[in-house]
Design a protein around this motif. Structure first.
Motif, PDB file in Angstrom:
ATOM      1  N   GLU A  32       7.269  15.483  -4.487  1.00 53.81           N
ATOM      2  CA  GLU A  32       7.892  16.389  -5.446  1.00 53.81           C
ATOM      3  C   GLU A  32       9.388  16.119  -5.568  1.00 53.81           C
ATOM      4  O   GLU A  32       9.937  16.182  -6.668  1.00 53.81           O
ATOM      5  N   LYS A  33      10.045  15.810  -4.469  1.00 54.66           N
ATOM      6  CA  LYS A  33      11.469  15.467  -4.535  1.00 54.66           C
ATOM      7  C   LYS A  33      11.683  14.176  -5.312  1.00 54.66           C
ATOM      8  O   LYS A  33      12.626  14.058  -6.077  1.00 54.66           O
ATOM      9  N   GLU A  35       9.789  12.985  -7.727  1.00 52.98           N
ATOM     10  CA  GLU A  35       9.547  13.252  -9.148  1.00 52.98           C
ATOM     11  C   GLU A  35      10.550  14.247  -9.730  1.00 52.98           C
ATOM     12  O   GLU A  35      10.738  14.283 -10.934  1.00 52.98           O
ATOM     13  N   GLY A  36      11.129  15.071  -8.872  1.00 46.37           N
ATOM     14  CA  GLY A  36      12.099  16.051  -9.327  1.00 46.37           C
ATOM     15  C   GLY A  36      11.489  17.271  -9.983  1.00 46.37           C
ATOM     16  O   GLY A  36      12.149  17.965 -10.747  1.00 46.37           O
ATOM     17  N   ARG A  37      10.209  17.535  -9.708  1.00 50.44           N
ATOM     18  CA  ARG A  37       9.546  18.710 -10.281  1.00 50.44           C
ATOM     19  C   ARG A  37       8.370  19.119  -9.403  1.00 50.44           C
ATOM     20  O   ARG A  37       7.969  18.396  -8.499  1.00 50.44           O
ATOM     21  N   ASP A  38       7.820  20.298  -9.724  1.00 53.10           N
ATOM     22  CA  ASP A  38       6.683  20.833  -8.983  1.00 53.10           C
ATOM     23  C   ASP A  38       5.411  20.161  -9.463  1.00 53.10           C
ATOM     24  O   ASP A  38       5.124  20.132 -10.657  1.00 53.10           O
ATOM     25  N   LEU A  39       4.626  19.605  -8.562  1.00 52.16           N
ATOM     26  CA  LEU A  39       3.408  18.893  -8.925  1.00 52.16           C
ATOM     27  C   LEU A  39       2.143  19.674  -8.566  1.00 52.16           C
ATOM     28  O   LEU A  39       1.064  19.087  -8.493  1.00 52.16           O
ATOM     29  N   GLU A  42      -0.606  19.337 -11.254  1.00 55.17           N
ATOM     30  CA  GLU A  42      -0.621  18.056 -11.940  1.00 55.17           C
ATOM     31  C   GLU A  42      -1.778  17.150 -11.528  1.00 55.17           C
ATOM     32  O   GLU A  42      -2.294  16.418 -12.341  1.00 55.17           O
TER      33      GLU A  42
END
Length: 50
Positions: A32-33, A35-39, A42
């Motif tokens: 997640e860090k 990608e920079g978003r909440d997964l 997903e």
């Protein structure tokens, strides 16, 4: 003596289980860090899609 045996057996089973939960949590956090978003919603582990 039997109390120590019971405690040892509990640690033998709970220890690796807790270790795996921690490892998976750290892996998800790192992804997640990266990608920079909440997964959370997903990836479906059964189909590989949304």
């Amino acid at each position: 003596m039997s109390v120590l045996l019971v405690i040892g057996v509990i640690i033998a089973f709970v220890g690796p289980l807790a270790w795996s939960f921690v490892a998976v949590g750290k892996r998800i956090s790192a992804e997640e860090k990266k990608e920079g978003r909440d997964l959370t919603n997903e990836i479906n582990p059964f189909t590989g899609g949304k």
